[in-house]
Each structure stands twice: as C-alpha cells, then as structure tokens.
Design a protein around this motif. Sequence first.
Motif, short mmCIF file in Angstrom:
data_model
loop_
_atom_site.label_atom_id
_atom_site.label_comp_id
_atom_site.label_asym_id
_atom_site.label_seq_id
_atom_site.Cartn_x
_atom_site.Cartn_y
_atom_site.Cartn_z
N LEU A 55 0.82 -1.21 0.00
CA LEU A 55 0.00 0.00 0.00
C LEU A 55 0.86 1.26 0.00
O LEU A 55 0.47 2.28 -0.56
CB LEU A 55 -0.94 0.00 1.20
N VAL A 56 2.03 1.19 0.61
CA VAL A 56 2.95 2.33 0.61
C VAL A 56 3.44 2.59 -0.82
O VAL A 56 3.48 3.73 -1.28
CB VAL A 56 4.11 2.10 1.58
N THR A 57 3.80 1.52 -1.51
CA THR A 57 4.24 1.66 -2.90
C THR A 57 3.12 2.19 -3.77
O THR A 57 3.33 3.07 -4.62
CB THR A 57 4.74 0.31 -3.43
N LEU A 58 1.91 1.70 -3.56
CA LEU A 58 0.76 2.20 -4.30
C LEU A 58 0.53 3.68 -3.99
O LEU A 58 0.21 4.46 -4.89
CB LEU A 58 -0.48 1.37 -3.97
N GLY A 59 0.70 4.05 -2.73
CA GLY A 59 0.55 5.45 -2.35
C GLY A 59 1.53 6.36 -3.07
O GLY A 59 1.18 7.45 -3.53
N TRP A 60 2.78 5.91 -3.21
CA TRP A 60 3.77 6.71 -3.93
C TRP A 60 3.47 6.78 -5.42
O TRP A 60 3.72 7.80 -6.06
CB TRP A 60 5.18 6.18 -3.68
N ALA A 61 2.90 5.70 -5.95
CA ALA A 61 2.51 5.73 -7.36
C ALA A 61 1.38 6.73 -7.58
O ALA A 61 1.40 7.51 -8.54
CB ALA A 61 2.10 4.34 -7.83
N VAL A 62 0.41 6.73 -6.68
CA VAL A 62 -0.69 7.69 -6.77
C VAL A 62 -0.17 9.12 -6.60
O VAL A 62 -0.59 10.04 -7.31
CB VAL A 62 -1.79 7.37 -5.73
N TYR A 63 0.79 9.30 -5.69
CA TYR A 63 1.39 10.61 -5.49
C TYR A 63 2.09 11.11 -6.76
O TYR A 63 1.95 12.27 -7.13
CB TYR A 63 2.39 10.54 -4.33
N ALA A 64 2.82 10.22 -7.41
CA ALA A 64 3.53 10.60 -8.63
C ALA A 64 2.56 11.02 -9.72
O ALA A 64 2.75 12.04 -10.39
CB ALA A 64 4.41 9.45 -9.12
N VAL A 65 1.50 10.26 -9.89
CA VAL A 65 0.50 10.60 -10.91
C VAL A 65 -0.20 11.91 -10.55
O VAL A 65 -0.43 12.76 -11.42
CB VAL A 65 -0.51 9.45 -11.08
N ALA A 66 -0.51 12.11 -9.27
CA ALA A 66 -1.16 13.35 -8.85
C ALA A 66 -0.28 14.57 -9.10
O ALA A 66 -0.76 15.61 -9.56
CB ALA A 66 -1.54 13.27 -7.37
N MET A 67 1.01 14.44 -8.82
CA MET A 67 1.92 15.56 -9.06
C MET A 67 2.01 15.89 -10.55
O MET A 67 2.03 17.06 -10.93
CB MET A 67 3.32 15.25 -8.51
N VAL A 68 2.05 14.86 -11.39
CA VAL A 68 2.10 15.11 -12.82
C VAL A 68 0.81 15.80 -13.28
O VAL A 68 0.85 16.73 -14.09
CB VAL A 68 2.34 13.79 -13.60
N LEU A 69 -0.33 15.38 -12.75
CA LEU A 69 -1.60 16.03 -13.13
C LEU A 69 -1.65 17.48 -12.66
O LEU A 69 -2.15 18.35 -13.38
CB LEU A 69 -2.78 15.23 -12.56
N ILE A 70 -1.12 17.74 -11.48
CA ILE A 70 -1.09 19.12 -11.00
C ILE A 70 -0.17 19.97 -11.87
O ILE A 70 -0.53 21.09 -12.26
CB ILE A 70 -0.64 19.16 -9.52
N TYR A 71 1.00 19.44 -12.20
CA TYR A 71 1.92 20.17 -13.07
C TYR A 71 1.30 20.38 -14.45
O TYR A 71 1.48 21.42 -15.07
CB TYR A 71 3.24 19.44 -13.21
N TRP A 72 0.59 19.38 -14.93
CA TRP A 72 -0.08 19.48 -16.23
C TRP A 72 -1.13 20.59 -16.19
O TRP A 72 -1.25 21.39 -17.12
CB TRP A 72 -0.73 18.15 -16.58
N GLY A 73 -1.88 20.64 -15.08
CA GLY A 73 -2.91 21.66 -14.93
C GLY A 73 -2.36 23.08 -14.91
O GLY A 73 -3.00 24.02 -15.39
N TYR A 74 -1.18 23.25 -14.35
CA TYR A 74 -0.55 24.56 -14.33
C TYR A 74 0.23 24.88 -15.60
O TYR A 74 0.83 25.95 -15.71
CB TYR A 74 0.38 24.70 -13.12
N GLY A 75 0.26 23.95 -16.54
CA GLY A 75 0.91 24.20 -17.82
C GLY A 75 2.41 24.05 -17.82
O GLY A 75 3.09 24.60 -18.68
N LEU A 76 2.96 23.31 -16.85
CA LEU A 76 4.41 23.17 -16.79
C LEU A 76 4.96 22.24 -17.86
O LEU A 76 6.15 22.24 -18.13
CB LEU A 76 4.83 22.69 -15.41
N TYR A 77 4.10 21.41 -18.43
CA TYR A 77 4.55 20.52 -19.50
C TYR A 77 4.26 21.08 -20.88
O TYR A 77 4.46 20.42 -21.87
CB TYR A 77 3.87 19.14 -19.36
N ASP A 78 3.80 22.29 -20.94
CA ASP A 78 3.51 22.92 -22.22
C ASP A 78 4.82 23.27 -22.92
O ASP A 78 5.77 23.72 -22.30
CB ASP A 78 2.67 24.18 -22.00
N ALA A 79 4.87 23.02 -24.21
CA ALA A 79 6.12 23.23 -24.95
C ALA A 79 6.27 24.67 -25.44
O ALA A 79 7.22 24.98 -26.15
CB ALA A 79 6.18 22.27 -26.12
#
Length: 82
Positions: A55-79
Amino acid sequence: MLSKNKRIMSLISSSIDAALLIVAYLLANWMRFRCLPFLEEGGAGPALEIARNPLVTLGWAVYAVAMVLIYWGYGLYDASRL
C-alpha cells in the motif's frame, strides 16, 4: 499538425516524469534497506516493514501521478516559450 505533435510530446514527457518518480522511490528504498549495512541486527526497525507494505508503494505511485496532473494543470509541460 504541430499542435498535435506538441500535445503528444507533452504527454510523453509527463508519462516519463511520473515513471521516473516511481522508479526513484523504489530505488531509494532498495538502496536504503538492501545495500546499506545496519549497525545491529534489526537496525532498520519498523521502517523495513513499512517499506515492504504494497500500500505504501501504491501510495507513492498515486502521489507521482497526482503531481504530474497538478503540473499538467498549471501548464508546466507545455512546450510553448514564455
């Protein structure tokens, strides 16, 4: 066509970022509990059992995906250039 390519590259970049976050967490745990010697038997204490919990590993996986979605929402992955 350029817009579609830009979107694909942004998606690839964010997917690689999430995968690297997960791999970095797993590598850090592996190095901490497998490579580094402990001073005494059972020196890791309860931290080793916590790290082995799936569950700890799953939690870190969810954290990683959440951070990418937050960064995506703020446009940090925009080229685009600012």
